[in-house]
Design a protein around this motif. Sequence first.
Motif, PDB file in Angstrom:
ATOM      1  N   ALA A 153      17.391   8.240 -23.625  1.00  9.01           N
ATOM      2  CA  ALA A 153      17.356   6.875 -24.136  1.00  9.01           C
ATOM      3  C   ALA A 153      16.200   6.676 -25.105  1.00  9.01           C
ATOM      4  O   ALA A 153      16.333   5.999 -26.137  1.00  9.01           O
ATOM      5  N   ASP A 154      15.062   7.281 -24.806  1.00  5.56           N
ATOM      6  CA  ASP A 154      13.889   7.155 -25.663  1.00  5.56           C
ATOM      7  C   ASP A 154      14.149   7.717 -27.056  1.00  5.56           C
ATOM      8  O   ASP A 154      13.778   7.116 -28.066  1.00  5.56           O
ATOM      9  N   ARG A 155      14.799   8.874 -27.131  1.00  9.56           N
ATOM     10  CA  ARG A 155      15.056   9.497 -28.431  1.00  9.56           C
ATOM     11  C   ARG A 155      15.960   8.641 -29.309  1.00  9.56           C
ATOM     12  O   ARG A 155      15.839   8.644 -30.527  1.00  9.56           O
ATOM     13  N   GLN A 156      16.864   7.900 -28.675  1.00  8.34           N
ATOM     14  CA  GLN A 156      17.817   7.115 -29.424  1.00  8.34           C
ATOM     15  C   GLN A 156      17.323   5.700 -29.726  1.00  8.34           C
ATOM     16  O   GLN A 156      17.519   5.183 -30.823  1.00  8.34           O
ATOM     17  N   THR A 157      16.669   5.064 -28.744  1.00 11.47           N
ATOM     18  CA  THR A 157      16.320   3.651 -28.899  1.00 11.47           C
ATOM     19  C   THR A 157      14.827   3.403 -29.098  1.00 11.47           C
ATOM     20  O   THR A 157      14.435   2.283 -29.431  1.00 11.47           O
ATOM     21  N   GLY A 158      13.984   4.429 -28.912  1.00 10.49           N
ATOM     22  CA  GLY A 158      12.551   4.232 -29.029  1.00 10.49           C
ATOM     23  C   GLY A 158      11.929   3.834 -27.703  1.00 10.49           C
ATOM     24  O   GLY A 158      12.610   3.362 -26.786  1.00 10.49           O
ATOM     25  N   GLY A 159      10.636   4.031 -27.604  1.00 10.86           N
ATOM     26  CA  GLY A 159       9.946   3.820 -26.333  1.00 10.86           C
ATOM     27  C   GLY A 159       9.621   2.386 -26.004  1.00 10.86           C
ATOM     28  O   GLY A 159       9.342   2.056 -24.859  1.00 10.86           O
ATOM     29  N   GLY A 176       3.051   7.667 -21.335  1.00  9.56           N
ATOM     30  CA  GLY A 176       2.056   7.688 -22.409  1.00  9.56           C
ATOM     31  C   GLY A 176       2.698   7.743 -23.779  1.00  9.56           C
ATOM     32  O   GLY A 176       2.301   7.034 -24.718  1.00  9.56           O
ATOM     33  N   TRP A 177       3.713   8.588 -23.928  1.00 10.61           N
ATOM     34  CA  TRP A 177       4.419   8.672 -25.215  1.00 10.61           C
ATOM     35  C   TRP A 177       5.109   7.359 -25.555  1.00 10.61           C
ATOM     36  O   TRP A 177       5.130   6.927 -26.717  1.00 10.61           O
ATOM     37  N   MET A 178       5.686   6.707 -24.548  1.00 10.71           N
ATOM     38  CA  MET A 178       6.350   5.434 -24.800  1.00 10.71           C
ATOM     39  C   MET A 178       5.346   4.351 -25.169  1.00 10.71           C
ATOM     40  O   MET A 178       5.617   3.500 -26.021  1.00 10.71           O
ATOM     41  N   ALA A 179       4.176   4.378 -24.540  1.00 11.62           N
ATOM     42  CA  ALA A 179       3.121   3.438 -24.919  1.00 11.62           C
ATOM     43  C   ALA A 179       2.691   3.686 -26.355  1.00 11.62           C
ATOM     44  O   ALA A 179       2.491   2.741 -27.135  1.00 11.62           O
ATOM     45  N   HIS A 180       2.548   4.949 -26.727  1.00  8.16           N
ATOM     46  CA  HIS A 180       2.198   5.307 -28.114  1.00  8.16           C
ATOM     47  C   HIS A 180       3.267   4.817 -29.078  1.00  8.16           C
ATOM     48  O   HIS A 180       2.964   4.245 -30.131  1.00  8.16           O
ATOM     49  N   GLY A 188      21.935  12.133 -33.029  1.00 14.02           N
ATOM     50  CA  GLY A 188      21.555  11.286 -31.906  1.00 14.02           C
ATOM     51  C   GLY A 188      20.065  11.027 -31.791  1.00 14.02           C
ATOM     52  O   GLY A 188      19.654  10.168 -31.010  1.00 14.02           O
ATOM     53  N   ARG A 189      19.267  11.728 -32.560  1.00 14.84           N
ATOM     54  CA  ARG A 189      17.807  11.574 -32.481  1.00 14.84           C
ATOM     55  C   ARG A 189      17.356  10.583 -33.556  1.00 14.84           C
ATOM     56  O   ARG A 189      16.754  10.949 -34.572  1.00 14.84           O
ATOM     57  N   ALA A 190      17.655   9.296 -33.340  1.00 14.58           N
ATOM     58  CA  ALA A 190      17.420   8.271 -34.365  1.00 14.58           C
ATOM     59  C   ALA A 190      15.960   8.202 -34.795  1.00 14.58           C
ATOM     60  O   ALA A 190      15.659   8.140 -35.995  1.00 14.58           O
ATOM     61  N   ARG A 191      15.049   8.203 -33.847  1.00 15.47           N
ATOM     62  CA  ARG A 191      13.634   8.076 -34.214  1.00 15.47           C
ATOM     63  C   ARG A 191      13.144   9.309 -34.960  1.00 15.47           C
ATOM     64  O   ARG A 191      12.443   9.198 -35.973  1.00 15.47           O
ATOM     65  N   THR A 196      18.462   3.198 -41.162  1.00 18.08           N
ATOM     66  CA  THR A 196      18.069   3.452 -39.772  1.00 18.08           C
ATOM     67  C   THR A 196      18.250   2.182 -38.958  1.00 18.08           C
ATOM     68  O   THR A 196      17.932   1.090 -39.415  1.00 18.08           O
ATOM     69  N   SER A 197      18.766   2.328 -37.751  1.00 17.97           N
ATOM     70  CA  SER A 197      19.053   1.168 -36.903  1.00 17.97           C
ATOM     71  C   SER A 197      17.864   0.210 -36.864  1.00 17.97           C
ATOM     72  O   SER A 197      16.764   0.592 -36.452  1.00 17.97           O
ATOM     73  N   PRO A 198      18.066  -1.038 -37.295  1.00 20.56           N
ATOM     74  CA  PRO A 198      16.942  -1.989 -37.302  1.00 20.56           C
ATOM     75  C   PRO A 198      16.481  -2.368 -35.905  1.00 20.56           C
ATOM     76  O   PRO A 198      15.419  -2.953 -35.744  1.00 20.56           O
ATOM     77  N   THR A 199      17.300  -2.048 -34.888  1.00 16.65           N
ATOM     78  CA  THR A 199      16.902  -2.376 -33.514  1.00 16.65           C
ATOM     79  C   THR A 199      16.163  -1.240 -32.830  1.00 16.65           C
ATOM     80  O   THR A 199      15.822  -1.346 -31.656  1.00 16.65           O
ATOM     81  N   LEU A 200      15.928  -0.120 -33.549  1.00 17.33           N
ATOM     82  CA  LEU A 200      15.188   1.001 -32.965  1.00 17.33           C
ATOM     83  C   LEU A 200      13.826   0.500 -32.497  1.00 17.33           C
ATOM     84  O   LEU A 200      13.006   0.051 -33.294  1.00 17.33           O
ATOM     85  N   GLY A 201      13.594   0.560 -31.181  1.00 11.03           N
ATOM     86  CA  GLY A 201      12.390  -0.031 -30.600  1.00 11.03           C
ATOM     87  C   GLY A 201      11.179   0.867 -30.704  1.00 11.03           C
ATOM     88  O   GLY A 201      10.593   1.256 -29.690  1.00 11.03           O
ATOM     89  N   SER A 202      10.784   1.192 -31.934  1.00  9.38           N
ATOM     90  CA  SER A 202       9.647   2.084 -32.156  1.00  9.38           C
ATOM     91  C   SER A 202       8.660   1.423 -33.101  1.00  9.38           C
ATOM     92  O   SER A 202       8.904   1.324 -34.309  1.00  9.38           O
ATOM     93  N   VAL A 203       7.549   0.961 -32.556  1.00  9.46           N
ATOM     94  CA  VAL A 203       6.494   0.394 -33.395  1.00  9.46           C
ATOM     95  C   VAL A 203       5.926   1.474 -34.311  1.00  9.46           C
ATOM     96  O   VAL A 203       5.522   1.210 -35.440  1.00  9.46           O
ATOM     97  N   ARG A 204       5.926   2.727 -33.818  1.00  7.33           N
ATOM     98  CA  ARG A 204       5.415   3.831 -34.622  1.00  7.33           C
ATOM     99  C   ARG A 204       6.209   3.967 -35.924  1.00  7.33           C
ATOM    100  O   ARG A 204       5.639   4.198 -36.993  1.00  7.33           O
ATOM    101  N   VAL A 205       7.549   3.838 -35.845  1.00  6.49           N
ATOM    102  CA  VAL A 205       8.373   3.910 -37.056  1.00  6.49           C
ATOM    103  C   VAL A 205       8.032   2.756 -37.992  1.00  6.49           C
ATOM    104  O   VAL A 205       7.888   2.944 -39.211  1.00  6.49           O
ATOM    105  N   VAL A 206       7.886   1.546 -37.441  1.00  9.15           N
ATOM    106  CA  VAL A 206       7.546   0.387 -38.273  1.00  9.15           C
ATOM    107  C   VAL A 206       6.209   0.612 -38.975  1.00  9.15           C
ATOM    108  O   VAL A 206       6.059   0.331 -40.174  1.00  9.15           O
ATOM    109  N   GLN A 207       5.228   1.121 -38.250  1.00  4.86           N
ATOM    110  CA  GLN A 207       3.909   1.362 -38.846  1.00  4.86           C
ATOM    111  C   GLN A 207       3.984   2.395 -39.969  1.00  4.86           C
ATOM    112  O   GLN A 207       3.353   2.230 -41.020  1.00  4.86           O
ATOM    113  N   GLN A 208       4.761   3.450 -39.761  1.00  2.32           N
ATOM    114  CA  GLN A 208       4.857   4.474 -40.797  1.00  2.32           C
ATOM    115  C   GLN A 208       5.667   3.988 -41.995  1.00  2.32           C
ATOM    116  O   GLN A 208       5.395   4.380 -43.129  1.00  2.32           O
ATOM    117  N   LEU A 209       6.650   3.119 -41.749  1.00  2.00           N
ATOM    118  CA  LEU A 209       7.359   2.507 -42.872  1.00  2.00           C
ATOM    119  C   LEU A 209       6.401   1.661 -43.715  1.00  2.00           C
ATOM    120  O   LEU A 209       6.459   1.672 -44.951  1.00  2.00           O
TER     121      LEU A 209
END
Length: 420
Positions: A125-131, A171-175, A325-328, A360-373
């Motif tokens: 689930a983490d790989r697809q939807t983010g932590g 820890g990875w999900m918190a990151h 399947g590895r959206a993030r 990329t799915s706008p609902t991907l729950g990854s703050v890390r992706v948003v920061q890098q964007l």
Amino acid sequence: MARQSPDPRAVIAGLLGDERLLAACAERDMGAVFRLLNTRGVSTRRIAAAVDITQGRLYDYMNGKSRVEKLALFEQIADAFHLPGHLLGLARRSWEPAPAGADHQRTDHPPDGDDLAAMDHFRSADRQTGGGRLYGAVVRHLSDQVAPRLVDISTGQQVFATAAALTELAGWMAHDSGHDDRAAHHFARALPLARTSGDLPLAANVAASSSHLALQTGDAAAAVGWARTGLELAAQGPQIPALTARLHTMQARALAVAAQRTPAARALDAAHGDLEAVPATHHPWLSPFDAAALASESALIYRDLKRYDEALAHAEQAITLREAGRARSLALSRITLVDIHVRRGDLDAAVNVGHDLLSTSPTLGSVRVVQQLDELRRLLEPHRGYAPVRQYLARFDDARRTRMLLLADLIPPPPGGTTA
């Protein structure tokens, strides 16, 4: 006549099933432990004397002005109050009775099937939807399903490996949620749990995660140190080429950031050599480090070494190898590819990949992706005089506003509203 202060060991023995004590130990919050003892009638003078600290220092811990950090003091507290070592991520204390049949126990006993299934579900689930959307669920699973088993000495050492692996995942999900302070706390807790379990490859894997986090927070020297620690741990256990490849890769990334060109290239060569080694040894708790992951990290290393043609080849390979399947992972790899195109001066290629990235799915729950964007946007901003870049940035800003609305529960807007 004044009432005698009770024996703190007797008080602790009566609290071993108390959720407040278990939570305090899980957080390694010794101030909370001291407060519990004090509310049960143990005098501050007796507490301080038992652990050989001044009352002034004790008050600082109890009032939250400082925290116990040194391993020696954790050990002293555990021994003074007869707190079982595993509650604080320590090895079994000399005064603790050995579990029945301990002479015949193996630290490589296979994990419980339910534990592995839970880990697999969380990872998938983490790989697809983010932590961001899963972090709370993992923490609750640790608290409800794993922590109670840590106090049962009949469960053996494998439960500590379970706790270590899931704590590292938290820890990875918190990151990924943008909370690097929480991530560091989880990794710091996972390492002694892994050591207590006797699973050295798992401990080395936690060190690799700590290296990654140190690099992300700008401490290249600490990142190199953690990678070396991981390699030392890995050398003492079963040889797992994918694990040593990951550790050498983390070492190479930190060295590249520090502009240590030759050592970085040497470490990266070692990583490639490790991953090509056969046969590959399977480890149930380690997430795979495969050719796609190595290509993705290699692209970043060569980018930091300013070897952009090689960086480009690895970045393209990472996207080709990574499954849909590895959206993030795909989003991060595409961000790296756009970054490299910009640094090479190929703005048309950067814009073309950038448009793919916005799908990329706008609902991907990854703050890390948003920061890098956002970092990518800053990299493109100086080139807005070029019409295709300007048009892309306009589309980027529209997509970002939509993404921030959809992720408002994870990424609260800054004061004054969202920014482009």
